[in-house]
Design a protein around this motif. Structure first.
Motif, PDB file in Angstrom:
ATOM      1  N   ASP A  73     -11.512 -68.377 -32.167  1.00 39.71           N
ATOM      2  CA  ASP A  73     -11.806 -68.440 -30.728  1.00 39.71           C
ATOM      3  C   ASP A  73     -13.097 -67.714 -30.406  1.00 39.71           C
ATOM      4  O   ASP A  73     -13.606 -67.816 -29.297  1.00 39.71           O
ATOM      5  CB  ASP A  73     -10.648 -67.848 -29.927  1.00 39.71           C
ATOM      6  N   GLY A  74     -13.639 -66.962 -31.362  1.00 42.26           N
ATOM      7  CA  GLY A  74     -14.949 -66.348 -31.183  1.00 42.26           C
ATOM      8  C   GLY A  74     -14.974 -65.221 -30.167  1.00 42.26           C
ATOM      9  O   GLY A  74     -15.820 -65.219 -29.266  1.00 42.26           O
ATOM     10  N   LYS A  75     -14.087 -64.248 -30.321  1.00 47.30           N
ATOM     11  CA  LYS A  75     -14.091 -63.100 -29.408  1.00 47.30           C
ATOM     12  C   LYS A  75     -14.838 -61.936 -30.042  1.00 47.30           C
ATOM     13  O   LYS A  75     -14.553 -61.542 -31.176  1.00 47.30           O
ATOM     14  CB  LYS A  75     -12.664 -62.675 -29.062  1.00 47.30           C
ATOM     15  N   LEU A  76     -15.783 -61.373 -29.295  1.00 48.19           N
ATOM     16  CA  LEU A  76     -16.525 -60.203 -29.732  1.00 48.19           C
ATOM     17  C   LEU A  76     -15.993 -58.993 -28.978  1.00 48.19           C
ATOM     18  O   LEU A  76     -16.164 -58.885 -27.759  1.00 48.19           O
ATOM     19  CB  LEU A  76     -18.027 -60.378 -29.466  1.00 48.19           C
ATOM     20  N   SER A  77     -15.353 -58.088 -29.672  1.00 47.78           N
ATOM     21  CA  SER A  77     -14.805 -56.880 -29.060  1.00 47.78           C
ATOM     22  C   SER A  77     -15.914 -55.841 -28.939  1.00 47.78           C
ATOM     23  O   SER A  77     -16.500 -55.438 -29.948  1.00 47.78           O
ATOM     24  CB  SER A  77     -13.650 -56.328 -29.899  1.00 47.78           C
ATOM     25  N   LEU A  78     -16.183 -55.387 -27.723  1.00 48.91           N
ATOM     26  CA  LEU A  78     -17.345 -54.544 -27.463  1.00 48.91           C
ATOM     27  C   LEU A  78     -16.977 -53.070 -27.331  1.00 48.91           C
ATOM     28  O   LEU A  78     -17.544 -52.343 -26.507  1.00 48.91           O
ATOM     29  CB  LEU A  78     -18.058 -55.030 -26.198  1.00 48.91           C
ATOM     30  N   GLU A  97     -23.282 -47.594 -30.622  1.00 49.21           N
ATOM     31  CA  GLU A  97     -24.694 -47.973 -30.469  1.00 49.21           C
ATOM     32  C   GLU A  97     -24.986 -49.294 -31.190  1.00 49.21           C
ATOM     33  O   GLU A  97     -25.698 -50.156 -30.666  1.00 49.21           O
ATOM     34  CB  GLU A  97     -25.598 -46.880 -31.050  1.00 49.21           C
ATOM     35  N   THR A  98     -24.433 -49.458 -32.379  1.00 53.75           N
ATOM     36  CA  THR A  98     -24.705 -50.664 -33.164  1.00 53.75           C
ATOM     37  C   THR A  98     -23.980 -51.871 -32.591  1.00 53.75           C
ATOM     38  O   THR A  98     -24.466 -53.000 -32.697  1.00 53.75           O
ATOM     39  CB  THR A  98     -24.321 -50.444 -34.638  1.00 53.75           C
ATOM     40  N   TYR A 101     -26.268 -53.103 -29.928  1.00 54.59           N
ATOM     41  CA  TYR A 101     -27.428 -53.761 -30.552  1.00 54.59           C
ATOM     42  C   TYR A 101     -27.045 -55.137 -31.090  1.00 54.59           C
ATOM     43  O   TYR A 101     -27.751 -56.139 -30.870  1.00 54.59           O
ATOM     44  CB  TYR A 101     -27.950 -52.873 -31.686  1.00 54.59           C
ATOM     45  N   THR A 102     -25.918 -55.213 -31.778  1.00 47.15           N
ATOM     46  CA  THR A 102     -25.461 -56.474 -32.366  1.00 47.15           C
ATOM     47  C   THR A 102     -25.124 -57.490 -31.285  1.00 47.15           C
ATOM     48  O   THR A 102     -25.393 -58.694 -31.436  1.00 47.15           O
ATOM     49  CB  THR A 102     -24.239 -56.221 -33.271  1.00 47.15           C
ATOM     50  N   ASP A 103     -24.549 -57.017 -30.197  1.00 47.17           N
ATOM     51  CA  ASP A 103     -24.216 -57.889 -29.074  1.00 47.17           C
ATOM     52  C   ASP A 103     -25.468 -58.580 -28.537  1.00 47.17           C
ATOM     53  O   ASP A 103     -25.441 -59.765 -28.172  1.00 47.17           O
ATOM     54  CB  ASP A 103     -23.536 -57.073 -27.980  1.00 47.17           C
ATOM     55  N   LYS A 104     -26.569 -57.865 -28.497  1.00 43.63           N
ATOM     56  CA  LYS A 104     -27.831 -58.457 -28.019  1.00 43.63           C
ATOM     57  C   LYS A 104     -28.314 -59.573 -28.954  1.00 43.63           C
ATOM     58  O   LYS A 104     -28.908 -60.558 -28.498  1.00 43.63           O
ATOM     59  CB  LYS A 104     -28.901 -57.374 -27.887  1.00 43.63           C
ATOM     60  N   ILE A 105     -28.050 -59.413 -30.239  1.00 45.44           N
ATOM     61  CA  ILE A 105     -28.414 -60.473 -31.192  1.00 45.44           C
ATOM     62  C   ILE A 105     -27.583 -61.721 -30.906  1.00 45.44           C
ATOM     63  O   ILE A 105     -28.106 -62.848 -30.881  1.00 45.44           O
ATOM     64  CB  ILE A 105     -28.209 -59.997 -32.643  1.00 45.44           C
ATOM     65  N   TYR A 106     -26.274 -61.527 -30.696  1.00 45.58           N
ATOM     66  CA  TYR A 106     -25.418 -62.668 -30.354  1.00 45.58           C
ATOM     67  C   TYR A 106     -25.904 -63.357 -29.076  1.00 45.58           C
ATOM     68  O   TYR A 106     -25.944 -64.596 -28.992  1.00 45.58           O
ATOM     69  CB  TYR A 106     -23.966 -62.214 -30.194  1.00 45.58           C
ATOM     70  N   LEU A 107     -26.305 -62.577 -28.085  1.00 45.65           N
ATOM     71  CA  LEU A 107     -26.816 -63.153 -26.839  1.00 45.65           C
ATOM     72  C   LEU A 107     -28.087 -63.946 -27.096  1.00 45.65           C
ATOM     73  O   LEU A 107     -28.290 -65.029 -26.523  1.00 45.65           O
ATOM     74  CB  LEU A 107     -27.076 -62.042 -25.815  1.00 45.65           C
ATOM     75  N   MET A 453     -21.268 -53.882 -39.440  1.00 46.02           N
ATOM     76  CA  MET A 453     -21.412 -53.374 -40.805  1.00 46.02           C
ATOM     77  C   MET A 453     -22.579 -54.063 -41.504  1.00 46.02           C
ATOM     78  O   MET A 453     -23.344 -53.438 -42.249  1.00 46.02           O
ATOM     79  CB  MET A 453     -20.114 -53.593 -41.567  1.00 46.02           C
ATOM     80  N   GLY A 454     -22.739 -55.386 -41.261  1.00 49.63           N
ATOM     81  CA  GLY A 454     -23.866 -56.110 -41.833  1.00 49.63           C
ATOM     82  C   GLY A 454     -25.205 -55.619 -41.308  1.00 49.63           C
ATOM     83  O   GLY A 454     -26.166 -55.471 -42.069  1.00 49.63           O
ATOM     84  N   VAL A 455     -25.279 -55.360 -40.008  1.00 54.82           N
ATOM     85  CA  VAL A 455     -26.517 -54.848 -39.410  1.00 54.82           C
ATOM     86  C   VAL A 455     -26.929 -53.538 -40.072  1.00 54.82           C
ATOM     87  O   VAL A 455     -28.086 -53.347 -40.465  1.00 54.82           O
ATOM     88  CB  VAL A 455     -26.351 -54.657 -37.887  1.00 54.82           C
ATOM     89  N   LEU A 456     -25.985 -52.624 -40.212  1.00 50.20           N
ATOM     90  CA  LEU A 456     -26.301 -51.322 -40.802  1.00 50.20           C
ATOM     91  C   LEU A 456     -26.688 -51.443 -42.272  1.00 50.20           C
ATOM     92  O   LEU A 456     -27.592 -50.746 -42.748  1.00 50.20           O
ATOM     93  CB  LEU A 456     -25.102 -50.388 -40.635  1.00 50.20           C
ATOM     94  N   MET A 457     -26.019 -52.360 -42.996  1.00 47.84           N
ATOM     95  CA  MET A 457     -26.383 -52.586 -44.393  1.00 47.84           C
ATOM     96  C   MET A 457     -27.793 -53.167 -44.478  1.00 47.84           C
ATOM     97  O   MET A 457     -28.588 -52.768 -45.332  1.00 47.84           O
ATOM     98  CB  MET A 457     -25.382 -53.565 -45.025  1.00 47.84           C
TER      99      MET A 457
END
Length: 465
Positions: A73-78, A97-98, A101-107, A453-457
């Motif tokens: 269903d594609g839910k992003l928990s913020l 914080e991440t 940041y990641t949410d902005k990438i999805y947007l 986790m991917g962003v930080l890696m």
């Protein structure tokens, strides 16, 4: 073949590792190895034939670019409070914080700008009051809902961005093993059924997702990768009429409730709530059929579904939680002749199975039309079943009508992320050159936390060049 970074798995953790490396201007040579297909080639035949056909060599719902996220269903928990234990590894502040940041990438790639669950704080207080009365904890997490059909469009845009910017993706290749040089990982062995390849790299990132948890557990044992048995979740998918969940759906979109019901006091929680959604089936490599749920942005049903999951921990003398959960699923599948089983809550209380005629007479019509009516209690462990029954009674205080006799319970719902890899805050494992991310690492649960986790890696790897 030689690469600077090899990523095993094109789920959110692997995708965002490569994406952030590009965002940081890394010039490294990056390879993603994915067992499944490109997202544009992923199609579930059930939409046409009306039932699961147990696709081989893998299920298109769980395997391919973006992993299970493409059909979820594609839910992003913020909120850092939702999505696993990553904050315990890297800290709550950095996690929050991440997430932002990641949410902005999805947007940037097309996610809906609307955030659910933040518009009516007074109504949230009232729901929390009822939860406290029921000895439950309400986690009111802001949600960005992509929707099943919109998620595919978004991840397709990310896939094309990676390809256009020089990231190599090997579709249809399975990782058979990692290549060791003493105590250091120097690459991977992959195959596609007709050929075998050895690929060498300075850093190997395993992001195999939930479906790769048992494979990673075997590799940990084989190569002495430090790990520990973690938690395995066993439960059911519950389906009720939208009218029952109307208030919670409107105010929160997803109610995340946690409790420790008597007599066992194990942790039990709700997960993946889908207003107007559809119960679905997904298959694993060993033909294990498990239940899930999703919801679309446009197409809606008359029902809301959500999972109720019981957490189980094992240490001594038994320490194979994934195998335990699989056996529960296999037994349920056997009783359902290979199908998902469904039973009415009232029939469970009465100690009887459910029959098709009884389902047809109920207000709640199953959205998983090929589910088999039966008796899930014949396969569900006593401890889990009692936890589920008593938790449903508690949720009924928060959501009156939830414990209706015709509420539907589908089984098995299993979450395979129990093998927790021991790592430092930079995601370095006990094996030099090897990193593990996402749900298969045991540290995350869900799209956003795996993406974080991917962003930080990606940032750590980008610093290397």
């Amino acid at each position: 073949m030689k690469y600077n970074t090899i990523i095993i798995g094109a789920g959110p953790a692997g995708i965002f590792t490569a994406l952030e490396m590009l965002n940081k201007g890394s010039k490294q040579k990056i390879l993603i190895v994915e067992k499944g297909s490109a997202i544009e080639n992923r199609n579930c035949p059930k939409a046409k034939v009306g039932h699961c056909v147990n696709c081989k060599p893998y299920c298109h719902i769980t395997t391919g670019f973006s992993g299970a996220g493409a059909f979820s269903d594609g839910k992003l928990s913020l909120s850092y409070e939702v999505g696993g234990d990553l904050p315990k590894l890297i800290g709550e502040e950095l996690t929050e914080e991440t997430i932002a940041y990641t949410d902005k990438i999805y947007l940037a790639f097309g996610a809906d700008e609307k955030v659910e669950g933040v518009s009516n704080p007074e109504a949230v207080k009232e729901i929390r009051k009822r939860a406290i009365k029921a000895d439950l904890k309400l986690v009111d997490c802001p949600i960005r809902h992509l929707g099943t059909e919109k998620a595919r469009d978004l991840y397709y845009a990310i896939e094309q961005h990676l390809l256009k910017n020089g990231v190599d993706i090997m579709f249809g290749y399975e990782c058979d093993d990692i290549i060791m040089d003493g105590s250091k990982c120097i690459g991977v062995c992959v195959s596609n059924g007709s050929s075998n390849e050895e690929i060498y790299g300075e850093h190997t990132v395993i992001a195999a997702g939930r479906r790769g948890a048992d494979w990673l557990e075997a590799k940990c044992a084989e190569h002495s990768i430090a790990h520990q048995p973690g938690t395995v979740d066993i439960g059911v998918r519950v389906e009720v009429r939208n009218e029952i969940m109307e208030t919670v759906n409107d105010v929160l979109y997803e109610s995340k409730l946690i409790g420790y019901p008597l007599p066992f006091k194990n942790k039990v929680r709700t997960f993946c709530q889908n207003p107007g959604g559809f119960v679905s089936q997904e298959n694993y490599d060993n033909s294990l059929a498990v239940v899930n749920g999703h919801s679309y942005k446009e197409m809606k049903s008359d029902n809301t579904n959500l999972s109720i999951l019981c957490s189980h921990n094992f240490s001594h003398p038994f320490n194979q939680p994934i195998a335990y959960a699989q056996k529960v699923g296999e037994l349920t599948n056997m009783l359902g002749a290979g199908h998902i089983m469904v039973q009415r809550y009232g029939d469970i209380l009465d100690g009887k199975r459910t029959w098709d005629k009884e389902l047809s007479q109920s207000n709640v019509k199953p959205t998983l039309v090929d589910a088999v009516a039966g008796d899930i209690t014949a396969a569900m462990p006593y401890r889990s079943m009692m936890n589920i029954i008593n938790f449903i009674k508690a949720v009924d205080i928060v959501v009156p009508g939830f414990a209706s006799r015709e509420t539907l319970l589908y089984s098995p719902e299993l979450k395979f992320y129990s093998n927790r890899i021991k790592m430092d805050e930079n995601f370095n494992t006990s094996v030099e050159g090897l990193h593990c991310l996402g749900d298969s690492s045991g540290w995350t649960r869900g799209l956003m936390m795996a993406s974080v986790m991917g962003v930080l890696m990606g940032r750590k790897l980008a610093e290397l060049g």
